[in-house]
Write an enzyme that holds these catalytic residues in place. Structure first.
Site, PDB file in Angstrom:
ATOM      1  CD1 TRP A 360       0.817  -0.364   3.033  1.00 34.96           C
ATOM      2  CD2 TRP A 360      -0.841   1.016   3.636  1.00 34.96           C
ATOM      3  NE1 TRP A 360       1.052   0.034   4.335  1.00 34.96           N
ATOM      4  CE2 TRP A 360       0.053   0.880   4.733  1.00 34.96           C
ATOM      5  CE3 TRP A 360      -1.955   1.829   3.797  1.00 34.96           C
ATOM      6  CZ2 TRP A 360      -0.132   1.526   5.953  1.00 34.96           C
ATOM      7  CZ3 TRP A 360      -2.141   2.464   5.018  1.00 34.96           C
ATOM      8  CH2 TRP A 360      -1.234   2.318   6.071  1.00 34.96           C
ATOM      9  CG  ASP A 361       4.847   0.773   1.477  1.00 38.37           C
ATOM     10  OD1 ASP A 361       3.938   0.070   1.934  1.00 38.37           O
ATOM     11  OD2 ASP A 361       6.000   0.769   1.937  1.00 38.37           O
ATOM     12  CD  GLU A 499       2.282  -4.335   8.915  1.00 39.61           C
ATOM     13  OE1 GLU A 499       3.446  -4.109   9.303  1.00 39.61           O
ATOM     14  OE2 GLU A 499       1.963  -4.432   7.719  1.00 39.61           O
ATOM     15  CE  LYS A 611       5.607  -2.365  11.915  1.00 39.65           C
ATOM     16  NZ  LYS A 611       5.513  -3.449  10.941  1.00 39.65           N
ATOM     17  CD  GLN A 612       2.508   0.818   9.913  1.00 37.32           C
ATOM     18  OE1 GLN A 612       3.143  -0.203  10.113  1.00 37.32           O
ATOM     19  NE2 GLN A 612       2.335   1.322   8.707  1.00 37.32           N
TER      20      GLN A 612
END
Ligand code: IFM
Length: 790
Positions: A360-361, A499, A611-612
């Protein structure tokens, strides 16, 4: 005395010299073997078709030369289980050894003086310069450059100039082309044949290679030429074996004279043309018959054009200015508008990490840069998702769903390529579930399609590809969940952007993005039915879209469980998240190991550590959907719980903090994001540059500090820039118009270039209509933006 040598690297018989302005240069002084792998990534040259790591031409103990050709994937024949396709390393076309008075020159073994490398971001050229003293005297000066042509994507160029500074020196130059050495875990292209051929009056040679399991043929045609002081050409000695070609020159060089070695390389593959060998040879011949300076000139002009459309100037912070240009440099070099069957991997064409796979980056982090600076590149990247729809349909079908579920990681065909397991730092074998659970990728692709359509109004794309992607992703969302007893539609057992938490129910990011995807698909169905009824009936017939399907999409969107608590204004990241252990991350700061390693996997999963950007990512992407207090509450709640264990996270936090007006916090995240590759602050730049983080950096400036938003008939800007920025200047494209924007603390000025007019809104001021060539200025009067002149 050797002074600032790199500033004159190709003077004399060349019109080309390195860019002098330090704000366009990333420099590396000296030589530190331990840093070599990250330098190879940072200083890589690429044009979206081919990319080469910046390995030393002569090699070193740790050099890891690799050239990657977009779409040339192969599998590791020695892998025991299901082999995963990865980008195959092509031969090192830049390999060049130098013996001076019989001694081989190596930085890790010899006595060099002032070794410098410089990535010339403006011209897309890697320059290098040093002096070398051969043991018994004889100082020679070496100046070199290389690039992957942005004007002619099949062409690579290397030039090395040698000058004896005091007396005669004997040199032996060997230009070798051969497959890269075998290393465990690496897939490389091996040679099938090598032949030397006479191409017109110039010598040239050709290497034919092939992938082992995917059957892609690659032809590399090349020729080296050595000239004295821009005049006499010296013929090489050549030797060829089936898998290598060597051109060599041995001569005494005279003091004061300059010996210039140029190597032209042309690459074609069977992905591009039927007969790559013939094409490569013919193309090389044409180049050899023309002036090599033209190859440099057209390349430099192509970069000049791209920079006119994409440079972002930050007046007031040199370090960030360079970081931003570094980001744009790699983004420009990552895309190829001429090939819609490839996309950009997480590390683009600069390194082996993630095997060249697409995540998806690309759509969420990199694509906005292309949409607003180079729409043809954006279109080509989205067409990759259209071409890979069959694989996405197959993945959905295989997992028992309908529609299209894109691969979490994909290569050329779009099939799922996420590895099945990984070995953790403590030696444990951990299954990787992202390939079966990280479903949000389908909504991410749909989001990108919609953003492109809104910004470009490219009807052909919508009708030929975009609508189909929106429908098929919506169908997936309509099949992967269930309306349960509470009357809500639930999507269970997924992985969201965070994740660290696997197999969760009702991840807010996934569900709300799915809801949005269902709504946009229904809206597109209505649009097609009204404006392009023929295309609508053709699509609905071909894909069996029932007449009432769009209303089912709308209904399910309405029933979607979002985890939103109207009392607190918070989204619960997934069901049960609020009941998990709260860990004070400040206790662990600063930490060099990822937090899931410090805490252990199990405790991390049972904690609120994120995580993000996850809910923060949702707020960022669907900003207009949420009232200001909801945006703020969620950022305030999730920000302290997020560890930025992924390079994708800091830039999004920078953008959201800036939009919230929290400029100080935004700047902290922005600097962190800007250093991911440049200071290797995550410790893994050796595997290639973090392309998503670079795209995120661009977004943090344009969507964050400048506050760009899409209006139905134009663009809006709500600036929140740090006071130390005297000016922020950039250009954005919107439906065939280019806007040149300058934001200063007290004023905004915008000029439009193109055929049409558009609406432009600054802050809360009423929208103004801006026609081509017109300049409008807004000023801040008592904290509110006001149009001053037209
Ligand atoms: O796509 C990302 C993911 O979000 C976090 N891990 C790394 C991937 C590739 O960059």
């Amino acid at each position: 005395m050797i002074d600032s040598p790199i500033d004159t690297a190709l003077e004399g018989d060349s019109r080309f010299a390195p860019t002098a302005d330090p704000l366009w240069r990333i420099e590396e002084e000296g030589f530190n073997l331990a840093r070599e792998h990250e330098i190879e990534s940072l200083f890589a040259v690429s044009n979206g078709y081919v990319g080469s790591r910046a390995s030393l031409a002569e090699g070193s103990l740790l050099s890891n030369p690799a050239t990657f050709i977009a779409g040339v994937f192969d599998t590791n024949a020695s892998a025991h289980d299901d082999p995963i396709p990865e980008l195959a390393a092509a031969p090192d076309w830049m390999q060049l050894s130098l013996l001076v008075n019989g001694r081989e020159f190596r930085l890790d073994q010899g006595s060099y003086v002032r070794h410098r490398r410089m990535m010339d971001l403006r011209q897309g050229i890697l320059w290098r310069e040093f002096h070398y003293r051969a043991g018994d005297g004889g100082l020679i000066r070496v100046r070199a450059c290389r690039f992957a042509s942005l004007a002619d994507r099949h062409v690579l160029f290397q030039s090395v100039r040698l000058t004896a500074e005091d007396h005669y020196v004997n040199i032996h130059l060997r230009a070798v082309t051969e497959p890269v050495v075998e290393r465990p875990g690496r897939v490389r292209l091996t040679a099938e044949s090598c032949r030397c051929r006479e191409i017109a009056t110039n010598r040239g040679y050709q290497l034919g290679l092939c992938t082992r399991t995917t059957g892609i043929k690659v032809a590399i045609a090349a020729a080296g030429r050595l000239r004295i002081d821009g005049g006499e050409v010296i013929a090489p000695q050549t030797e060829s074996t089936p898998d290598r070609h060597v051109e060599s020159w041995e001569l005494d060089i005279e003091a004061g004279k300059t010996y210039r070695f140029d190597r032209l390389v042309v690459i074609y593959t069977s992905r591009d043309v039927d007969r790559p060998g013939v094409m490569a040879a013919e193309h090389l011949q044409r180049l050899l018959n023309s002036d090599p300076e033209e190859v440099i000139a057209t390349h430099a002009r192509a970069w000049e054009k791209r920079w006119r459309e994409s440079d972002v100037e930050i007046d007031g912070d040199g370090a960030l200015q360079k970081a931003l240009r570094f980001a744009c440099y790699h983004l420009i070099g990552a895309a190829n508008p001429e090939d819609e069957r490839v996309s950009i991997g997480a590390r683009a064409l600069t390194g082996e990490a993630y095997k060249g796979h697409v995540f998806w980056d690309t759509e969420i982090f990199m694509l906005p840069f292309y949409i607003f600076t180079d729409p043809p590149s954006a279109r080509a990247l989205l067409m990759y998702r259209h071409h890979t729809l069959p694989a996405a349909r197959e993945k959905a079908r295989h997992l028992g769903y309908r529609g299209a579920l894109y691969a979490w990681e994909s290569a050329d065909t779009g099939e799922e390529t996420t590895p099945g397991y990984a070995v953790t730092p403590d030696g444990e074998i951990k299954p990787i579930l992202n390939g079966v659970l990280e479903h949000h990728i389908s909504a991410d692709v749909a989001y990108a399609v919609w953003q492109y359509w809104q910004a470009t109004a490219d009807e052909t794309f919508l009708l030929q590809a975009g609508a189909e992607i929106l429908f098929e992703t919506a169908r997936f969302w309509a099949s992967c969940g269930r309306v349960e007893a509470d009357g809500h539609y639930h999507i269970r057992e997924v992985i969201g952007p965070d994740e660290y938490h696997e197999g969760v129910d009702d991840n807010a990011f996934t569900n709300v993005m799915a809801q949005w995807n269902l709504e946009r698909a229904a809206e597109t169905a209505r649009l097609l039915a009204e404006q392009w009824p023929d295309r609508w009936s053709e699509l609905s017939r071909r894909h069996d879209v029932a007449e009432d399907e769009p209303s089912t999409w709308r209904d399910l969107a309405g029933r979607m469980y979002t985890g939103f608590d109207s009392r607190t204004g918070l989204f619960e990241q997934f069901q049960g998240y609020f009941g998990l252990e709260d860990i004070d991350l400040a206790q662990y700061a600063p930490h060099t190991l990822p937090i899931d390693v410090l805490l252990g996997r199990e405790r991390t999963q049972l904690s609120k550590v994120v995580k993000q950007a996850d809910v923060v990512m949702l707020i960022y992407l669907l900003w207009d959907r949420f009232p200001p207090e909801v945006r703020k509450a969620n950022f305030r709640y999730y920000e302290p719980r997020t560890t930025h264990g992924s390079s994708l996270s800091p830039s999004i936090h920078a953008a959201v903090a800036a939009r919230l007006g929290d400029v100080k916090n935004a700047m902290r995240y922005f600097r962190q994001a800007s250093e991911i590759d440049l200071t290797n602050n995550m410790g893994n730049a050796a595997g290639g540059v973090h392309a998503a983080a670079l795209g995120g950096l661009w977004q943090a400036v344009i969507f964050g500090f400048a506050g760009l938003s899409l209006l139905p008939d134009g663009l809006g800007f709500t600036p929140h820039c740090p006071t130390e920025w005297r000016a922020l200047r950039f250009t954005v494209a919107w439906r065939g118009i280019r806007l040149h924007v300058e934001i200063r603390p007290e004023a905004v000025e915008i000029v439009a270039e193109g055929e049409k007019s558009l609406a432009v809104q600054i802050g809360g001021a009423p929208p103004a209509r801006l026609a081509s060539g017109q300049r409008i200025r807004w000023e801040q009067v008592k904290g509110a933006w006001k149009e001053i002149s037209s």
